[in-house]
Design an enzyme around this catalytic site. Structure first.
Site, PDB file in Angstrom:
ATOM      1  N   THR A  83      53.941  36.493   6.439  1.00 20.52           N
ATOM      2  CA  THR A  83      53.696  37.150   8.106  1.00 20.52           C
ATOM      3  C   THR A  83      54.285  36.461   8.795  1.00 20.52           C
ATOM      4  O   THR A  83      55.422  35.566   8.648  1.00 20.52           O
ATOM      5  CB  THR A  83      52.646  36.062   8.342  1.00 20.52           C
ATOM      6  OG1 THR A  83      52.196  34.586   9.527  1.00 20.52           O
ATOM      7  CG2 THR A  83      52.407  34.543   7.559  1.00 20.52           C
ATOM      8  N   CYS A 197      53.672  40.007  14.655  1.00 23.18           N
ATOM      9  CA  CYS A 197      52.637  39.492  14.294  1.00 23.18           C
ATOM     10  C   CYS A 197      52.417  40.735  12.965  1.00 23.18           C
ATOM     11  O   CYS A 197      51.927  42.440  13.628  1.00 23.18           O
ATOM     12  CB  CYS A 197      51.736  39.789  14.925  1.00 23.18           C
ATOM     13  SG  CYS A 197      49.619  39.320  14.091  1.00 23.18           S
TER      14      CYS A 197
END
Length: 231
Positions: A83, A197
């Site tokens: 992430t 992202c």
């Protein structure tokens, strides 16, 4: 081959892409029936998301540290955090384990610089676009100029990530909204676009854009494999 420890689940939609990518990369490099030696520690993202939006980053950092310690105890030789946003808490992982840590921003910046780009547009969560832990590293460590969308654009990008992509929802109107924001960044001078992202690659890709696109999920997974296969 070293064993890759993956801290995932943020969201599992992108973590499954990581798993696929690291195994494909090992197969491509070693051939035959080779696959990656890896261990996945997957968190409950609902807990993490609540801490993010409540600003309880220290508590979220404790979860990351626990995950890192668990991976080391399980036999991992290196760690990746699947992430971008939670790299805000990379120091918690570094402080909890002695294992090498492959930082997603470093891997991405290295590829961008190798391709000769210096001014990049960034799509990501509001945390990543607005705080300095990610943009600052790209700027101060790697010498990149980072452009982000305007306030309305940042809100749109963030909402689609949490309300749709992290839930596995892919919508054409959301894709078009992203592409409009990308076009604005290019008009502002972006030479390339970072999909900052790990879910954004589920929505848009290089085929949708007129400038180079850097999918951090793909870059990070390959960087992990390269580290695992180093002699």
């Amino acid at each position: 081959m070293k064993t890759i420890g993956l801290i995932g689940g943020m969201s599992w939609e992108s973590s499954q892409v990581y798993y696929q990518l690291v195994n494909e990369a090992v197969r491509d490099r070693l051939g035959g029936l080779h696959s990656a030696k890896c261990i996945l520690y997957s968190v409950d993202f609902a807990q993490i998301e609540e801490l993010q939006h409540a600003g309880k980053w220290e508590e979220a950092g404790e979860h990351m540290a626990d995950a890192a310690r668990s991976l080391e105890a399980a036999g991992a030789d290196l760690i990746i955090l699947c992430t971008n946003t939670m790299h805000k808490l990379a120091d918690h992982i570094l402080g909890a384990t002695t294992l090498p840590f492959v930082h997603i921003a470093d891997a991405t910046a290295s590829k961008i610089k190798a391709d000769g780009h210096r001014r990049v547009g960034l799509l990501a969560t509001r945390f990543t676009m607005e705080q300095d832990f990610y943009k600052g590293r790209l700027r101060d460590t790697h010498g990149l100029e980072v452009l982000t969308p305007d306030e309305e654009g940042r809100q749109t990008v963030h909402a689609i990530i949490y309300e749709e992509l992290c839930r596995g929802v892919i919508r054409e109107d959301s894709k078009q909204a992203y592409l409009k924001i990308v076009a604005d960044l290019i008009e502002a001078g972006a030479e390339a676009i970072i999909l900052g992202c790990t879910e954004i690659g589920l929505l848009i890709s290089q085929a949708d854009c007129t400038v180079p696109v850097y999918d951090t999920t793909q870059i990070h997974a390959i960087a992990a494999v390269e580290a695992a296969l180093e002699k």
